[in-house]
Design a protein around this motif. Structure first.
Motif, short mmCIF file in Angstrom:
data_model
loop_
_atom_site.label_atom_id
_atom_site.label_comp_id
_atom_site.label_asym_id
_atom_site.label_seq_id
_atom_site.Cartn_x
_atom_site.Cartn_y
_atom_site.Cartn_z
N LEU A 134 62.79 55.29 26.45
CA LEU A 134 63.83 54.84 27.37
C LEU A 134 63.57 55.24 28.82
CD1 LEU A 134 67.05 55.48 25.26
CD2 LEU A 134 65.82 53.35 25.61
N TYR A 135 62.97 56.41 29.02
CA TYR A 135 62.74 56.88 30.38
C TYR A 135 61.28 56.71 30.84
CZ TYR A 135 67.21 59.52 30.22
OH TYR A 135 68.52 59.90 30.13
N GLY A 136 60.37 56.66 29.89
CA GLY A 136 58.96 56.72 30.26
C GLY A 136 58.53 58.13 30.63
N ARG A 137 59.35 59.12 30.24
CA ARG A 137 59.05 60.53 30.46
C ARG A 137 59.47 61.30 29.22
NH1 ARG A 137 56.09 62.44 34.60
NH2 ARG A 137 57.53 64.07 35.27
N VAL A 138 58.88 62.45 29.02
CA VAL A 138 59.19 63.30 27.88
C VAL A 138 59.79 64.60 28.40
CG1 VAL A 138 58.23 64.55 25.90
CG2 VAL A 138 57.27 62.34 26.57
N PRO A 139 60.93 65.04 27.86
CA PRO A 139 61.45 66.34 28.30
C PRO A 139 60.56 67.47 27.82
CG PRO A 139 62.75 65.49 26.47
CD PRO A 139 61.78 64.41 26.85
N ASP A 140 60.38 68.45 28.66
CA ASP A 140 59.60 69.62 28.29
C ASP A 140 60.41 70.41 27.27
OD1 ASP A 140 58.08 71.87 28.02
OD2 ASP A 140 58.04 72.38 30.16
N LEU A 141 59.97 70.35 26.01
CA LEU A 141 60.68 71.04 24.93
C LEU A 141 60.01 72.37 24.61
CD1 LEU A 141 61.40 68.02 22.54
CD2 LEU A 141 62.83 68.94 24.39
N ASP A 142 59.61 73.06 25.63
CA ASP A 142 59.02 74.39 25.44
C ASP A 142 59.94 75.20 24.53
OD1 ASP A 142 58.40 77.19 25.82
OD2 ASP A 142 57.35 76.65 27.66
N ALA A 184 62.78 66.03 12.52
CA ALA A 184 63.44 64.77 12.91
C ALA A 184 64.14 64.92 14.25
CB ALA A 184 64.43 64.34 11.83
N ARG A 185 64.77 66.05 14.48
CA ARG A 185 65.45 66.28 15.77
C ARG A 185 64.45 66.26 16.92
NH1 ARG A 185 69.11 66.09 18.25
NH2 ARG A 185 70.09 68.08 18.72
N LEU A 186 63.35 66.97 16.75
CA LEU A 186 62.38 67.09 17.83
C LEU A 186 61.69 65.77 18.13
CD1 LEU A 186 60.94 70.51 16.65
CD2 LEU A 186 62.26 70.14 18.74
#
Length: 258
Positions: free
Chosen positions: A112-120, A100-102
């Motif tokens: 909201l941003y139209g971008r995804v943070p790199d969650l490496d 759920a967090r991820l």
């Protein structure tokens, strides 16, 4: 939530006008609630393991602690806190919380941003002794296109997480992917509730569209009944002392306890 279907390809046009790139603190996610918040400063504790280390262990270390084997520590903490009668129940609930967090962080940012943070996994420090939002710390904020959403969460996190929990605790892969599907659907609902209050129907629509594409992958397809929004497997919460059924449970009443 709309029935699973569609793909991420068509979302690129939809999201083009909100491609804001990510701010260093991911501040836009904070109003959505604790599950969406991701700290980007230096963690308050030194030496916290990253999630790649958490997924790497085939068997629990002995003795287990938050640093040598964070995943084993988390499962045992859940078992102790909730009084889980067996490890597989605690493993399932620990899995659902992390999934759920991820999903929330990645899908919220995409909406909201139209971008995804790199969650490496190597960039995400994890404190398995804490709950949201103080459990995850991202070492570097790097924006990725929304088309990478599946890779960022399912492929890099949920696949290795399911592998290690199935190996250790005998939790079926079908149940764990049911957890992942339920966590994704829950993230969509939370974004939708926030969007109605904030007057942002565009964000809710983007979240629904992206989730529909994610649900086409075989790991997630058929985890949620599109007609009712209920999951097709049970997370085992009912097996806790005093535990009942979740709102999206596949059961109408708790099965008989062994």
């Amino acid at each position: 939530m709309r029935p699973p279907g569609g793909s991420l390809t068509g979302t690129l046009v939809l999201l083009a006008f909100v491609d804001l790139d990510l701010d260093p603190e991911l501040a836009a996610l904070r109003p959505l609630g604790g599950f969406f918040v991701l700290h980007t400063a230096v963690p308050p504790l030194t030496g916290l393991p990253n999630l790649e280390q958490a997924y790497a262990h085939g068997r629990p270390a002995a003795p287990s602690d938050a640093y040598t084997d964070p995943l084993a520590f988390r499962v045992r903490k859940v078992a102790r806190t909730l009084g889980a009668p067996e490890d597989r129940v605690a493993a399932s609930l620990a899995h659902q919380g992390l999934a759920a967090r991820l999903w929330s962080v990645a899908l919220g940012a995409a909406a909201l941003y139209g971008r995804v943070p790199d969650l490496d996994p190597r960039l995400l420090r994890w404190d398995p002794d804490r709950s949201a939002p103080d459990d995850l710390w991202l070492g570097e904020v790097r924006g990725l296109p929304v088309a990478s959403l599946d890779t960022v969460v399912r492929e890099r996190h949920l696949v290795p997480l399911a592998t290690v929990l199935s190996s250790r605790h005998g939790v079926s892969a079908r149940l764990l992917w049911g957890n992942a599907g339920a966590a994704l659907a829950s993230s969509v609902r939370m974004i939708d509730r926030w969007a109605r209050t904030a007057g942002r129907p565009d964000a809710a629509e983007r979240a629904r569209t992206l989730a529909a594409g994610l649900f086409t992958h075989p790991d997630l397809a058929r985890t949620i009944d599109p007609a009712t929004g209920r999951r097709r497997t049970c997370c085992l919460y009912y097996r806790l002392p005093g535990g009942g059924l979740c709102g999206d449970c596949c059961f109408d009443r708790p099965p008989g306890r062994r």
